[in-house]
Design a protein around this motif. Structure first.
Motif, PDB file in Angstrom:
ATOM      1  N   ALA A 253       0.973  -1.222   0.077  1.00 15.44           N
ATOM      2  CA  ALA A 253      -0.122   0.103   0.039  1.00 15.44           C
ATOM      3  C   ALA A 253       0.771   1.136  -0.140  1.00 15.44           C
ATOM      4  N   GLY A 254       2.221   1.182   0.358  1.00 17.68           N
ATOM      5  CA  GLY A 254       2.845   2.075   0.655  1.00 17.68           C
ATOM      6  C   GLY A 254       3.951   2.662  -0.727  1.00 17.68           C
ATOM      7  N   ALA A 255       4.788   1.580  -0.614  1.00 21.45           N
ATOM      8  CA  ALA A 255       5.743   1.585  -1.760  1.00 21.45           C
ATOM      9  C   ALA A 255       5.210   1.433  -3.327  1.00 21.45           C
ATOM     10  N   LYS A 257       2.003   1.578  -3.959  1.00 25.29           N
ATOM     11  CA  LYS A 257       0.903   2.344  -4.033  1.00 25.29           C
ATOM     12  C   LYS A 257      -0.464   1.506  -4.690  1.00 25.29           C
ATOM     13  N   ILE A 258      -0.612   0.112  -4.124  1.00 26.06           N
ATOM     14  CA  ILE A 258      -1.912  -0.541  -4.469  1.00 26.06           C
ATOM     15  C   ILE A 258      -2.954  -0.057  -3.697  1.00 26.06           C
ATOM     16  N   ASP A 259      -3.970   0.050  -4.413  1.00 22.16           N
ATOM     17  CA  ASP A 259      -5.333   0.590  -3.534  1.00 22.16           C
ATOM     18  C   ASP A 259      -5.621  -0.415  -2.463  1.00 22.16           C
ATOM     19  N   CYS A 260      -6.308  -0.029  -1.321  1.00 25.37           N
ATOM     20  CA  CYS A 260      -6.714  -1.066  -0.470  1.00 25.37           C
ATOM     21  C   CYS A 260      -7.718  -2.065  -1.048  1.00 25.37           C
ATOM     22  N   GLN A 261      -8.640  -1.285  -1.895  1.00 28.35           N
ATOM     23  CA  GLN A 261      -9.784  -1.994  -2.174  1.00 28.35           C
ATOM     24  C   GLN A 261      -9.353  -3.188  -3.336  1.00 28.35           C
ATOM     25  N   TYR A 262      -8.184  -3.162  -3.926  1.00 26.69           N
ATOM     26  CA  TYR A 262      -8.032  -4.035  -4.817  1.00 26.69           C
ATOM     27  C   TYR A 262      -7.875  -5.576  -4.305  1.00 26.69           C
ATOM     28  N   CYS A 263      -7.451  -5.470  -2.917  1.00 23.79           N
ATOM     29  CA  CYS A 263      -7.694  -6.642  -2.118  1.00 23.79           C
ATOM     30  C   CYS A 263      -8.716  -6.856  -1.154  1.00 23.79           C
ATOM     31  N   HIS A 264      -8.985  -5.723  -0.753  1.00 26.13           N
ATOM     32  CA  HIS A 264     -10.411  -5.890   0.046  1.00 26.13           C
ATOM     33  C   HIS A 264     -11.549  -5.127  -0.415  1.00 26.13           C
ATOM     34  N   SER A 265     -11.877  -5.898  -1.488  1.00 25.67           N
ATOM     35  CA  SER A 265     -12.899  -5.685  -2.553  1.00 25.67           C
ATOM     36  C   SER A 265     -14.181  -5.594  -2.066  1.00 25.67           C
ATOM     37  N   GLY A 266     -14.650  -5.887  -0.883  1.00 22.21           N
ATOM     38  CA  GLY A 266     -15.842  -6.093  -0.282  1.00 22.21           C
ATOM     39  C   GLY A 266     -16.364  -4.741   0.510  1.00 22.21           C
ATOM     40  N   LEU A 350     -15.318   7.724   3.001  1.00 32.80           N
ATOM     41  CA  LEU A 350     -14.257   8.056   3.959  1.00 32.80           C
ATOM     42  C   LEU A 350     -13.165   6.993   3.287  1.00 32.80           C
ATOM     43  N   LYS A 351     -11.862   7.431   3.625  1.00 33.81           N
ATOM     44  CA  LYS A 351     -10.691   6.649   3.519  1.00 33.81           C
ATOM     45  C   LYS A 351     -10.559   5.385   4.640  1.00 33.81           C
ATOM     46  N   CYS A 352     -10.031   4.287   4.167  1.00 33.55           N
ATOM     47  CA  CYS A 352      -9.667   3.388   4.921  1.00 33.55           C
ATOM     48  C   CYS A 352      -8.814   3.522   6.268  1.00 33.55           C
ATOM     49  N   GLN A 353      -7.984   4.830   6.049  1.00 37.68           N
ATOM     50  CA  GLN A 353      -7.038   5.310   7.132  1.00 37.68           C
ATOM     51  C   GLN A 353      -7.936   5.894   8.237  1.00 37.68           C
ATOM     52  N   THR A 354      -9.079   6.418   7.980  1.00 36.15           N
ATOM     53  CA  THR A 354      -9.718   7.163   8.863  1.00 36.15           C
ATOM     54  C   THR A 354     -10.111   6.249  10.321  1.00 36.15           C
ATOM     55  N   CYS A 355     -10.178   4.978   9.952  1.00 34.99           N
ATOM     56  CA  CYS A 355     -10.408   4.109  11.256  1.00 34.99           C
ATOM     57  C   CYS A 355      -9.181   3.124  11.541  1.00 34.99           C
ATOM     58  N   HIS A 356      -8.513   2.644  10.278  1.00 32.88           N
ATOM     59  CA  HIS A 356      -7.513   1.739  10.515  1.00 32.88           C
ATOM     60  C   HIS A 356      -6.158   2.330  10.558  1.00 32.88           C
ATOM     61  N   GLY A 357      -6.035   3.442  10.566  1.00 34.70           N
ATOM     62  CA  GLY A 357      -4.636   4.438  10.712  1.00 34.70           C
ATOM     63  C   GLY A 357      -3.865   4.364   9.389  1.00 34.70           C
ATOM     64  N   PRO A 358      -2.713   4.819   9.479  1.00 30.94           N
ATOM     65  CA  PRO A 358      -1.772   5.018   8.494  1.00 30.94           C
ATOM     66  C   PRO A 358      -1.348   3.506   8.176  1.00 30.94           C
ATOM     67  N   THR A 361       2.236   2.605   6.065  1.00 27.67           N
ATOM     68  CA  THR A 361       3.454   2.783   6.880  1.00 27.67           C
ATOM     69  C   THR A 361       3.648   1.518   7.728  1.00 27.67           C
ATOM     70  N   MET A 362       2.707   0.590   7.827  1.00 26.02           N
ATOM     71  CA  MET A 362       2.872  -0.572   8.715  1.00 26.02           C
ATOM     72  C   MET A 362       3.481  -1.787   8.186  1.00 26.02           C
ATOM     73  N   LYS A 363       4.570  -2.321   8.832  1.00 27.00           N
ATOM     74  CA  LYS A 363       5.422  -3.720   8.172  1.00 27.00           C
ATOM     75  C   LYS A 363       4.161  -4.410   8.463  1.00 27.00           C
ATOM     76  N   GLU A 364       3.637  -4.813   9.806  1.00 28.82           N
ATOM     77  CA  GLU A 364       2.592  -5.664   9.928  1.00 28.82           C
ATOM     78  C   GLU A 364       1.170  -4.691  10.744  1.00 28.82           C
ATOM     79  N   VAL A 365      -0.016  -4.955  10.141  1.00 32.96           N
ATOM     80  CA  VAL A 365      -1.281  -4.341  10.670  1.00 32.96           C
ATOM     81  C   VAL A 365      -1.520  -4.446  12.055  1.00 32.96           C
ATOM     82  N   TYR A 366      -1.933  -3.287  12.813  1.00 33.53           N
ATOM     83  CA  TYR A 366      -2.266  -3.468  14.286  1.00 33.53           C
ATOM     84  C   TYR A 366      -3.342  -2.656  14.274  1.00 33.53           C
ATOM     85  N   GLN A 367      -4.113  -2.865  15.307  1.00 30.66           N
ATOM     86  CA  GLN A 367      -5.548  -2.056  15.810  1.00 30.66           C
ATOM     87  C   GLN A 367      -4.851  -0.343  16.174  1.00 30.66           C
ATOM     88  N   TYR A 368      -5.361   0.204  15.287  1.00 31.86           N
ATOM     89  CA  TYR A 368      -4.905   1.744  15.422  1.00 31.86           C
ATOM     90  C   TYR A 368      -5.921   2.425  16.407  1.00 31.86           C
TER      91      TYR A 368
END
Length: 424
Positions: A253-255, A257-266, A350-358, A361-368
């Motif tokens: 998602a960072g380097a 630039k893949i859109d979040c909804q390409y994987c999380h299409s629902g 809304l953007k995904c980062q509104t709830c899930h944070g940046p 920039t996360m190497k592994e996702v955590y609850q933001y």
């Protein structure tokens, strides 16, 4: 010094001549620029070829190293169809060995471009073979070094000297005591009363104001701690479980630039964002098995292949070896909470980062975010509703106009037949 100067003059010309010949011979052998060939190779060849593995076509490293006829290779790369049409024996042999599959024609590549590609492939293949053939050397056990032995001997000698000096000092003190007996006379023992270590505490315990103050402060501190503990129960901010595959969001998602909804299409069409299937991963990783610049395949991408029963060498799937990936859920809401991703992502925008944070920039996702009721209410209070060109609010506006006009309104018009009204 004069003799050295004469010797230098005598042999300097020979040295310069030899150095010049060596430089010319090196320049004569250089047929291509590997650094330029890398960019050309990645732009034109990586879709079908790898240097050390078979992809659509054969691995190029062994082929280019074995076949040193660069003129023929240049003609093959630029227009292999012409060689096949001319019944070139080597071209026919290559065509048959590849199962009859033809190669793309690269007429736009010049002879210099092809020479650069061949130089890059041969250099990279030589580096790979050198790395594979090199084995780690184990240092021989030669025993303790001479320095260690000398150091130990020095420590022993120093200890002996210290013991001898101390013995001399003790002997001197004993002789002084013998000559002056009054120095050895012991002072009379003084009886000391036992010390009560709890006397200070007992003294403070008799102070009623101090005791009351301590009780009040302790009660407030304990109550605050209890309140905060109960308030944060089941709040998992910062929760970061270990996943079966370490998926780097900062890379995708960072380097990249893949859109979040390409994987999380629902996320834009349903209640749940959905976890992508491994088939989505294979859209890219069927040809990409390592990071950019890496010489070895990624162990994490290999886990995807194992889960699908995919063999990268044969590019075949074995369904009998397939197994599901046991992902660990991170963001979890109570069963009595209804949250619809599409209503927030598509309707409100809304953007995904509104709830899930940046996440980029996360190497592994955590609850933001805490995802508590208070946090959601605060967001709803400060977020303005997106009313422009929105079919959802257009329907709501039409219903309100009917109500103002005194016309009947059905439950269906209010959204009463939507599945999510009852099934959530």
């Amino acid at each position: 010094m004069r003799r050295l100067s004469l010797l230098f003059k005598q042999y300097s010309r020979s040295v310069f001549v030899i150095a010049g010949l060596a430089f010319l011979s090196t320049a004569a052998r250089a047929q291509g620029d590997a650094s330029k060939g890398e960019g050309i190779f990645k732009a034109n060849c990586t879709v079908c070829h790898k240097i050390d593995q078979k992809l659509v076509g054969p691995a190029l490293g062994p082929v280019v190293t074995t076949d040193t006829d660069d003129k023929w290779l240049t003609k093959w790369i630029q227009n292999n169809q012409a060689l096949i049409a001319a019944k070139d024996p080597k071209a026919i042999s290559v065509l048959n060995s590849n199962g009859g599959g033809t190669m793309t024609v690269f007429a736009s590549l010049s002879d210099g471009d092809v020479a650069n590609i061949l130089a890059y492939v041969r250099t990279t293949w030589a580096d790979i073979k050198k790395k594979q053939s090199s084995t780690p050397t184990v240092a021989a056990d030669t025993g303790p070094s001479d320095l260690t032995i000398y150091a130990l001997i020095g420590v022993i000698i120093l200890a002996v000297v210290i013991i001898l000096v101390l013995n001399r000092v003790i002997g001197t003190l004993e002789r002084l005591l013998i000559k002056n007996p009054q120095l050895a006379a012991a002072e009379p023992e003084v009886e000391t009363a036992p010390v009560d270590r709890l006397a200070i505490l007992k003294k403070y315990a008799k102070n009623k104001k101090l005791v009351f103050f301590v009780l009040v402060v302790g009660t407030l501190a304990l109550g605050s701690w209890t309140w905060m503990t109960l308030w944060t129960t089941n709040v998992h901010t910062g929760y970061q479980p270990e996943q079966p595959i370490h998926f780097p969001h900062d890379l995708h998602a960072g380097a990249m630039k893949i859109d979040c909804q390409y994987c999380h299409s629902g996320a834009y069409k349903s209640k749940n964002a959905s976890i992508p299937s491994l088939n989505v991963c294979m859209n890219c990783h069927k040809t990409i098995d390592r990071r950019l610049g890496a010489t070895e395949a990624s162990a994490e991408i290999a886990k995807i292949y194992d889960a699908l029963g995919y063999d990268p060498k044969t590019t075949k799937y074995d369904s009998s070896k397939a197994r599901p990936i046991q992902w660990v859920r991170i963001h979890s809401l109570p069963d009595f909470v209804y949250f619809n991703h599409s209503q927030h992502v598509k309707v409100q925008g809304l953007k995904c980062q509104t709830c899930h944070g940046p996440v980029e920039t996360m190497k592994e996702v955590y609850q933001y975010s805490p995802l508590t009721m208070k946090w959601c209410i605060q967001c709803h209070r400060r977020t303005k509703v997106n009313l422009g060109n929105n079919a959802y609010y257009d329907k709501m506006e039409a219903v309100h106009d009917l109500i103002k006009a005194g016309k009947p309104v059905t439950e269906a018009q209010m959204g009463g037949i939507e599945c999510g009204k009852c099934h959530y």
